[in-house]
Write an enzyme that holds these catalytic residues in place. Structure first.
Site, PDB file in Angstrom:
ATOM      1  N   ASP A  13       0.829  -1.212   0.000  1.00 21.62           N
ATOM      2  CA  ASP A  13       0.000   0.000   0.000  1.00 21.62           C
ATOM      3  C   ASP A  13       0.866   1.265   0.000  1.00 21.62           C
ATOM      4  OD1 ASP A  13      -2.316   1.466   0.009  1.00 21.62           O
ATOM      5  OD2 ASP A  13      -2.631   1.329   2.172  1.00 21.62           O
ATOM      6  N   ASN A  61     -10.585  -3.267  -6.110  1.00 21.04           N
ATOM      7  CA  ASN A  61      -9.809  -2.245  -6.832  1.00 21.04           C
ATOM      8  C   ASN A  61     -10.423  -1.890  -8.193  1.00 21.04           C
ATOM      9  OD1 ASN A  61      -6.529  -3.277  -5.598  1.00 21.04           O
ATOM     10  ND2 ASN A  61      -7.886  -1.655  -4.861  1.00 21.04           N
TER      11      ASN A  61
HETATM   12  C1  FPP Z   1      -2.146   0.009  -3.302  1.00 23.77           C
HETATM   13  O1  FPP Z   1      -1.559   1.283  -3.169  1.00 23.77           O
HETATM   14  C2  FPP Z   1      -1.515  -0.650  -4.409  1.00 23.77           C
HETATM   15  C3  FPP Z   1      -2.171  -1.175  -5.477  1.00 23.77           C
HETATM   16  C4  FPP Z   1      -3.630  -1.182  -5.636  1.00 23.77           C
HETATM   17  C5  FPP Z   1      -1.393  -1.776  -6.595  1.00 23.77           C
HETATM   18  C6  FPP Z   1      -0.163  -2.523  -6.179  1.00 23.77           C
HETATM   19  C7  FPP Z   1       0.551  -2.892  -7.407  1.00 23.77           C
HETATM   20  C8  FPP Z   1       1.881  -2.896  -7.563  1.00 23.77           C
HETATM   21  C9  FPP Z   1       2.865  -2.614  -6.490  1.00 23.77           C
HETATM   22  C10 FPP Z   1       2.457  -3.262  -8.870  1.00 23.77           C
HETATM   23  C11 FPP Z   1       2.601  -4.729  -8.919  1.00 23.77           C
HETATM   24  C12 FPP Z   1       2.911  -5.081 -10.291  1.00 23.77           C
HETATM   25  C13 FPP Z   1       2.967  -6.341 -10.727  1.00 23.77           C
HETATM   26  C14 FPP Z   1       3.294  -6.563 -12.146  1.00 23.77           C
HETATM   27  C15 FPP Z   1       2.724  -7.504  -9.842  1.00 23.77           C
HETATM   28  P1  FPP Z   1      -2.447   2.557  -3.477  1.00 23.77           P
HETATM   29  O2  FPP Z   1      -2.271   2.911  -4.901  1.00 23.77           O
HETATM   30  O3  FPP Z   1      -3.838   2.298  -3.031  1.00 23.77           O
HETATM   31  O4  FPP Z   1      -1.756   3.638  -2.619  1.00 23.77           O
HETATM   32  P2  FPP Z   1      -2.473   4.882  -1.916  1.00 23.77           P
HETATM   33  O5  FPP Z   1      -3.197   4.323  -0.733  1.00 23.77           O
HETATM   34  O6  FPP Z   1      -1.325   5.724  -1.563  1.00 23.77           O
HETATM   35  O7  FPP Z   1      -3.393   5.504  -2.918  1.00 23.77           O
END
Ligand code: FPP
Length: 233
Positions: A13, A61
């Site tokens: 996250d 998501n």
């Molecule tokens: C949550 O952080 C993260 C996600 C929904 C996506 C996680 C994906 C990756 C790290 C890439 C993985 C890639 C592969 C190819 C496996 P957020 O975006 O919700 O963060 P925030 O809370 O700061 O908005």
């Protein structure tokens, strides 16, 4: 008892906030998050850990903007298609947990590709939870049990109906400040030691992982019992 965790799980996250802090689009954070995941999976599976599970995309998501969902789906396609050589070289087996519904043919094709190319690798398993929700995993398992006309389930036989038959999680880390599990591997996390970190995922590195590991090793894991070595009355 073995002090090193066998199954580590991470809720990735904070990518969006990491990018926003730099006045960049959220997608920039996801890209950077993948680079962090690549380094970490190599580092963690080269220790005594045999399974690393990560939450790449939840069933919920899909509620995000079309732009963000489509960016992430294209990132999955690109990385699973191009990066399988890296996981091959590192001897890491890549598997997936999640529902196939709502994923495009191209995403499924890329997932199948990396999964089949790496299936004989033996260093450790990277379990990528994609279009994953614990409630669906348990419901899907129950429906498949009904379809198979099974009269009775045991813990061992139930595990085989989950998306992947994995050991219980020992250490669960959530980056990005929030203190919740967000429908992530709730069954497998029954006795997990949980760490909530303020660090945004792209900034999480092996140094900080080692600090968590040090704390983890100090925790008194009793699994509902009593640690007789420590108790003196
Ligand atoms: C949550 O952080 C993260 C996600 C929904 C996506 C996680 C994906 C990756 C790290 C890439 C993985 C890639 C592969 C190819 C496996 P957020 O975006 O919700 O963060 P925030 O809370 O700061 O908005």
């Amino acid at each position: 008892m073995k002090k090193t965790p066998n199954h580590v799980a991470i809720i990735l996250d904070g990518n969006g906030r990491w990018a926003e802090k730099r006045n960049k689009k959220r997608s920039f954070g996801h890209k950077e998050g993948f680079e962090t995941l690549k380094k970490l999976s190599q580092y963690i599976l080269n220790s005594e850990v045999s399974v690393l599970s990560v939450y790449a995309f939840s069933t919920e998501n899909f509620k995000r903007s079309e732009e963000e969902v489509s960016f992430l789906m294209n990132l999955f396609i690109e990385k699973f298609t191009k990066e399988f050589e890296y996981y091959q070289k590192e001897n890491i087996k890549v598997v997936f947990s999640g529902r196939e519904t709502n994923l495009s043919k191209d995403v499924l094709k890329a997932m199948n590709k990396i999964q089949s190319m790496t299936k004989n690798n033996t260093l450790g398993t990277l379990n990528i939870c994609l279009n994953y929700g614990s409630n669906y995993e348990i419901i899907d398992a129950c429906n498949n049990i009904i379809k198979d006309n099974v009269d009775e389930v045991t813990i061992e036989s139930f595990n085989k109906y989950l998306y992947q038959d994995l050991p219980m999680i020992d250490l669960l880390i959530r980056t990005g400040k929030e203190k919740r599990l967000s429908n992530f591997m709730l069954y497998q996390a029954a006795y997990a030691e949980i760490f909530f970190l303020d660090t945004l995922f792209p900034d999480f590195d092996s140094k900080e992982y080692e600090k968590v590991l040090e704390d983890y090793k100090k925790r008194d894991r009793r699994f509902g019992g009593i640690n007789y070595e420590k108790k003196n009355n």
